[in-house]
Design a protein around this motif. Structure first.
Motif, PDB file in Angstrom:
ATOM      1  N   VAL A  90       0.849  -1.196   0.000  1.00 41.12           N
ATOM      2  CA  VAL A  90       0.000   0.000   0.000  1.00 41.12           C
ATOM      3  C   VAL A  90       0.885   1.248   0.000  1.00 41.12           C
ATOM      4  O   VAL A  90       1.729   1.417   0.881  1.00 41.12           O
ATOM      5  CB  VAL A  90      -0.928   0.006   1.224  1.00 41.12           C
ATOM      6  CG1 VAL A  90      -1.783   1.275   1.248  1.00 41.12           C
ATOM      7  CG2 VAL A  90      -1.820  -1.240   1.224  1.00 41.12           C
ATOM      8  N   ARG A  91       0.668   2.116  -0.987  1.00 49.68           N
ATOM      9  CA  ARG A  91       1.500   3.317  -1.136  1.00 49.68           C
ATOM     10  C   ARG A  91       0.685   4.592  -0.905  1.00 49.68           C
ATOM     11  O   ARG A  91       0.051   5.093  -1.835  1.00 49.68           O
ATOM     12  CB  ARG A  91       2.143   3.344  -2.522  1.00 49.68           C
ATOM     13  CG  ARG A  91       3.168   2.259  -2.760  1.00 49.68           C
ATOM     14  CD  ARG A  91       3.858   2.421  -4.111  1.00 49.68           C
ATOM     15  NE  ARG A  91       2.983   2.116  -5.227  1.00 49.68           N
ATOM     16  CZ  ARG A  91       3.303   2.313  -6.507  1.00 49.68           C
ATOM     17  NH1 ARG A  91       4.473   2.857  -6.823  1.00 49.68           N
ATOM     18  NH2 ARG A  91       2.449   1.984  -7.463  1.00 49.68           N
ATOM     19  N   PRO A  92       0.669   5.118   0.301  1.00 51.92           N
ATOM     20  CA  PRO A  92       0.039   6.424   0.525  1.00 51.92           C
ATOM     21  C   PRO A  92       0.936   7.540   0.010  1.00 51.92           C
ATOM     22  O   PRO A  92       2.155   7.369  -0.119  1.00 51.92           O
ATOM     23  CB  PRO A  92      -0.102   6.490   2.043  1.00 51.92           C
ATOM     24  CG  PRO A  92       0.999   5.622   2.562  1.00 51.92           C
ATOM     25  CD  PRO A  92       1.193   4.526   1.543  1.00 51.92           C
ATOM     26  N   ASP A  93       0.332   8.699  -0.277  1.00 50.58           N
ATOM     27  CA  ASP A  93       1.122   9.890  -0.582  1.00 50.58           C
ATOM     28  C   ASP A  93       1.401  10.590   0.748  1.00 50.58           C
ATOM     29  O   ASP A  93       1.428   9.938   1.789  1.00 50.58           O
ATOM     30  CB  ASP A  93       0.379  10.784  -1.573  1.00 50.58           C
ATOM     31  CG  ASP A  93       1.332  11.508  -2.525  1.00 50.58           C
ATOM     32  OD1 ASP A  93       2.500  11.713  -2.149  1.00 50.58           O
ATOM     33  OD2 ASP A  93       0.918  11.861  -3.640  1.00 50.58           O
ATOM     34  N   THR A  94       1.599  11.868   0.761  1.00 46.91           N
ATOM     35  CA  THR A  94       1.966  12.575   1.996  1.00 46.91           C
ATOM     36  C   THR A  94       0.969  12.264   3.107  1.00 46.91           C
ATOM     37  O   THR A  94      -0.222  12.555   2.997  1.00 46.91           O
ATOM     38  CB  THR A  94       1.987  14.092   1.750  1.00 46.91           C
ATOM     39  OG1 THR A  94       2.847  14.374   0.639  1.00 46.91           O
ATOM     40  CG2 THR A  94       2.506  14.823   2.982  1.00 46.91           C
ATOM     41  N   LEU A  95       1.454  11.666   4.201  1.00 45.51           N
ATOM     42  CA  LEU A  95       0.574  11.232   5.278  1.00 45.51           C
ATOM     43  C   LEU A  95       0.178  12.396   6.178  1.00 45.51           C
ATOM     44  O   LEU A  95       1.005  13.224   6.552  1.00 45.51           O
ATOM     45  CB  LEU A  95       1.259  10.146   6.107  1.00 45.51           C
ATOM     46  CG  LEU A  95       1.311   8.760   5.450  1.00 45.51           C
ATOM     47  CD1 LEU A  95       2.305   7.868   6.175  1.00 45.51           C
ATOM     48  CD2 LEU A  95      -0.070   8.117   5.422  1.00 45.51           C
ATOM     49  N   VAL A  96      -1.111  12.440   6.517  1.00 45.27           N
ATOM     50  CA  VAL A  96      -1.634  13.457   7.431  1.00 45.27           C
ATOM     51  C   VAL A  96      -2.509  12.758   8.463  1.00 45.27           C
ATOM     52  O   VAL A  96      -2.956  11.624   8.262  1.00 45.27           O
ATOM     53  CB  VAL A  96      -2.452  14.536   6.687  1.00 45.27           C
ATOM     54  CG1 VAL A  96      -1.576  15.306   5.725  1.00 45.27           C
ATOM     55  CG2 VAL A  96      -3.637  13.905   5.953  1.00 45.27           C
ATOM     56  N   ASN A  97      -2.734  13.429   9.573  1.00 46.40           N
ATOM     57  CA  ASN A  97      -3.578  12.890  10.636  1.00 46.40           C
ATOM     58  C   ASN A  97      -4.984  13.482  10.546  1.00 46.40           C
ATOM     59  O   ASN A  97      -5.138  14.700  10.469  1.00 46.40           O
ATOM     60  CB  ASN A  97      -2.979  13.209  12.005  1.00 46.40           C
ATOM     61  CG  ASN A  97      -1.678  12.477  12.246  1.00 46.40           C
ATOM     62  OD1 ASN A  97      -1.558  11.292  11.923  1.00 46.40           O
ATOM     63  ND2 ASN A  97      -0.704  13.167  12.798  1.00 46.40           N
ATOM     64  N   GLU A  98      -5.974  12.618  10.539  1.00 47.86           N
ATOM     65  CA  GLU A  98      -7.370  13.037  10.599  1.00 47.86           C
ATOM     66  C   GLU A  98      -8.083  12.156  11.612  1.00 47.86           C
ATOM     67  O   GLU A  98      -7.690  11.008  11.839  1.00 47.86           O
ATOM     68  CB  GLU A  98      -8.038  12.940   9.222  1.00 47.86           C
ATOM     69  CG  GLU A  98      -7.501  13.941   8.211  1.00 47.86           C
ATOM     70  CD  GLU A  98      -8.197  13.858   6.866  1.00 47.86           C
ATOM     71  OE1 GLU A  98      -9.034  12.936   6.691  1.00 47.86           O
ATOM     72  OE2 GLU A  98      -7.912  14.688   5.997  1.00 47.86           O
ATOM     73  N   ILE A  99      -9.135  12.675  12.201  1.00 43.90           N
ATOM     74  CA  ILE A  99      -9.839  11.940  13.248  1.00 43.90           C
ATOM     75  C   ILE A  99     -10.744  10.870  12.665  1.00 43.90           C
ATOM     76  O   ILE A  99     -10.831   9.746  13.177  1.00 43.90           O
ATOM     77  CB  ILE A  99     -10.650  12.907  14.131  1.00 43.90           C
ATOM     78  CG1 ILE A  99      -9.713  13.878  14.852  1.00 43.90           C
ATOM     79  CG2 ILE A  99     -11.493  12.136  15.153  1.00 43.90           C
ATOM     80  CD1 ILE A  99     -10.428  14.949  15.647  1.00 43.90           C
ATOM     81  N   ASN A 100     -11.423  11.192  11.571  1.00 42.11           N
ATOM     82  CA  ASN A 100     -12.427  10.292  11.009  1.00 42.11           C
ATOM     83  C   ASN A 100     -12.034   9.780   9.634  1.00 42.11           C
ATOM     84  O   ASN A 100     -11.270  10.427   8.900  1.00 42.11           O
ATOM     85  CB  ASN A 100     -13.779  11.014  10.908  1.00 42.11           C
ATOM     86  CG  ASN A 100     -14.297  11.461  12.254  1.00 42.11           C
ATOM     87  OD1 ASN A 100     -14.288  10.699  13.214  1.00 42.11           O
ATOM     88  ND2 ASN A 100     -14.750  12.713  12.329  1.00 42.11           N
TER      89      ASN A 100
END
Length: 250
Positions: free
Chosen positions: A182-192
């Motif tokens: 699995v290749r995500p791009d720039t990772l960010v934090n979200e609650i939902n």
């Protein structure tokens, strides 16, 4: 049967564990420290915690960990510190993937009817050469510099390459292991959870026009791969790229 999650104390790994437990599934984790686990997780009877460094486990101990697991999820990564980036082990992810796969093979020699699923968290900056993926020259130059200056990137590339090389989509491997990187791009934090899109290859320049991917969406996609046979069959032996969608929440 259970799911083994390594890198379970990391930002994404914790979310994977939370979602698995919320589904009522049995989970095993190997963590150096339980500091980042919630009290509810520590007290959950469906969670088996082994406090250790994965690479320091003996072969027999690691075989015990993978035995009885239908899925292995690897969210391992290097700590974002000078020691984590430039210290040892330089091949943390690659060595972990290699040892886990060897442990799976050892425990599955007599039963290969149902392959073990292996889900590896990687990066959109890792080019899928074996699929003939093409990237802009500007990106290729930037990645080559990053590969030299930031050892964890080369580690991520080698880990994905190990799965591709040793477990290609051929009958000769007897289907002991099937994998998805699995290749995500720039990772960010979200609650939902939010809507997200999956592509077989990057649709953006990962250096000069990167997209974003929330960690919770990565965890949702991994859980869906584990639970949904049709989705798994769609992406097995591939390196899908995941982006947050702009069309709202799920």
């Amino acid at each position: 049967m259970a799911t083994l999650v390594v890198g379970a104390s990391g930002a994404t790994g914790r979310l994977v564990v939370e979602k698995l437990l919320a589904e009522g599934q049995r989970v095993k984790i190997i963590v150096r420290s339980t500091e980042y686990l919630s009290n509810s997780q520590k007290q959950n009877s469906r969670l088996n915690i082994t406090q250790a460094s994965l690479l320091e486990l003996t072969d027999e101990e690691l075989q015990t960990q993978v035995k009885g697991c239908h899925t292995i999820v690897c969210c391992l990564g290097h700590n974002l510190s000078f020691k984590g980036i430039y210290g040892q082990p330089r091949r943390l992810v690659t060595n972990a993937v290699e040892r886990l796969c060897q442990a799976i093979e050892h425990t599955r020699k007599e039963n290969t009817d149902v392959p073990t699923k292996f889900i590896l968290m990687n990066s959109s900056g890792n080019q899928n050469h074996q699929a003939g993926e093409k990237i802009p020259m500007s990106q290729a130059i930037a990645i080559s510099i990053i590969r030299y200056l930031v050892p964890p990137h080369a580690d991520n590339e080698a880990a994905a390459d190990y799965l591709q090389t040793n477990y290609p989509d051929t009958a000769s491997q007897q289907n002991i292991i099937e994998w998805v990187t699995v290749r995500p791009d720039t990772l960010v934090n979200e609650i939902n959870d939010s809507a997200y899109d999956i592509y077989p290859a990057p649709i953006r320049n990962v250096i000069f026009n990167a997209g974003t991917t929330s960690r919770i969406n990565v965890a949702h996609f991994m859980l869906s791969l584990i639970n949904q046979a049709e989705l798994w069959n769609r992406w097995k032996m591939q390196m899908p790229v995941i982006y947050n969608s702009q069309i709202g929440t799920l």
